[in-house]
Design an enzyme around this catalytic site. Structure first.
Site, PDB file in Angstrom:
ATOM      1  N   SER A 101      21.954  36.455  36.578  1.00 18.03           N
ATOM      2  CA  SER A 101      22.719  36.911  35.412  1.00 18.03           C
ATOM      3  C   SER A 101      22.508  36.061  34.166  1.00 18.03           C
ATOM      4  O   SER A 101      22.839  36.486  33.067  1.00 18.03           O
ATOM      5  CB  SER A 101      24.214  36.949  35.745  1.00 18.03           C
ATOM      6  OG  SER A 101      24.724  35.637  35.924  1.00 18.03           O
ATOM      7  N   LYS A 171      28.454  31.400  32.780  1.00 18.60           N
ATOM      8  CA  LYS A 171      28.141  32.350  31.710  1.00 18.60           C
ATOM      9  C   LYS A 171      28.097  31.601  30.380  1.00 18.60           C
ATOM     10  O   LYS A 171      28.447  30.423  30.295  1.00 18.60           O
ATOM     11  CB  LYS A 171      29.200  33.462  31.619  1.00 18.60           C
ATOM     12  CG  LYS A 171      29.482  34.218  32.913  1.00 18.60           C
ATOM     13  CD  LYS A 171      28.339  35.102  33.347  1.00 18.60           C
ATOM     14  CE  LYS A 171      28.687  35.849  34.638  1.00 18.60           C
ATOM     15  NZ  LYS A 171      27.515  36.602  35.161  1.00 18.60           N
TER      16      LYS A 171
END
Length: 320
Positions: A101, A171
């Site tokens: 990701s 993230k």
């Protein structure tokens, strides 16, 4: 030693030789040098032994035997473990990247070091930083749980490997408290109405915004005490966009942030730091402006008393 030799003489000899070198042929001098091991001489007690009274200066001291390495090894290991635990708890912790990701910034299998110290001093995540945070509300539901062996469990306990029991994500921070973040069409991503240039870190071939009806198109205002996060692999990241139905509406509480990822430590050929991209250096809103002005104001406030004090010193010196 010299005190023993002088005390064994008559009063006259002691007065004559006190403070002067003693002749090497003098038996009393030999007794002082050899610590009473020779027979005879006025300085020896019965049986040729040196006097045992006073502070025992006539007796030879036995040097302490150095502890063997193998006896010290458990102590060294114990100290190392304590230091490792302290470092893991308060300073830096290693984390493994389990998914794609954050490509191409981070690859699956990378090990990153996370700064855990600055949050202890009240520092909060800033836009553009890559952060590790605890799963805020079941974001990892359905993800496989690793089954570590004994060695991996031990290494995770001391902070050299991530813990299998901790459900953490990594993230990039896009919005902070007070920001309005939005995606329309394929992008660009906007923060407080200003477009971000993300070509340097968004996965090649991805668009900054995803065109779907599951969260790819959005406009949100981030509450104070929360952050909005997105993966760099925009079309392959289950981030804030796709968790807007949770109790925090996709936001991550600042209290759940473990720390900022500062460097890729492993593998060696991937070693690199993780700086904030230049696009986040632009003035994106009131908070960034306040952060820019505040240090200057504090510096000015601190400089005024110093200038006044120096002027008073100069004036006092001129009037003398």
């Amino acid at each position: 030693m010299g005190d023993v030799a002088v005390g064994a003489r008559s009063g006259h000899d002691g007065e004559e030789h006190r403070g002067h070198p003693v002749d090497a042929a003098d038996p009393a001098a030999d007794g002082a040098v050899t610590s009473g091991n020779d027979s005879g001489g006025d300085g020896e007690g019965p049986g040729g032994q040196p006097p045992t009274g006073g502070d025992g200066s006539g007796a030879a001291r036995t040097p302490k035997k150095q502890r063997s390495f193998w006896k010290e090894l458990p102590i060294l290991i114990g100290i190392a473990l304590v230091l490792a635990l302290l470092i893991k708890t308060f300073l830096v912790q290693a984390f493994s990247i389990p998914s794609d990701s954050m490509q191409n910034t981070l690859q699956q299998g990378d090990r990153v070091l996370v700064d855990k110290l600055t949050p202890w001093f009240g520092s909060e995540p800033e836009r553009g930083e890559v952060v590790v945070f605890h799963d805020p509300d079941n974001w990892l539901a359905g993800e496989p749980t690793p089954d570590p062996n004994a060695l991996q469990t031990f290494l995770s306990w001391i902070g050299l490997m991530p813990s299998a029991e901790e459900k953490d994500l990594i993230k990039r921070v896009v919005g902070v408290g007070g920001d309005t973040v939005e995606c329309e069409g394929t992008g660009p991503l906007k923060v407080n109405g200003k477009a971000l240039s993300e070509a340097s870190y968004v996965y090649p071939g991805n668009t900054p915004c995803s065109q779907d009806d599951q969260g790819g198109q959005f406009k949100v205002k981030v509450p104070e005490g929360f952050i909005w996060v997105m993966g760099d692999h925009r079309q392959n990241s289950r981030d804030s966009r796709y968790n807007q139905s949770d109790e925090n509406h996709g936001m991550v509480p600042v209290d759940e942030v473990v720390g900022r990822a500062i460097v890729i430590a492993w593998p060696i050929n991937r070693w690199d730091n993780l700086p904030v991209p230049d696009t986040f250096e632009q003035n994106l809103g009131a908070r960034s402006a306040a952060l820019t002005v505040a240090p200057q104001g504090l510096a000015l406030a601190g400089a005024v008393p110093l200038v006044l004090w120096r002027r008073s010193r100069i004036k006092a010196a001129e009037t003398r």
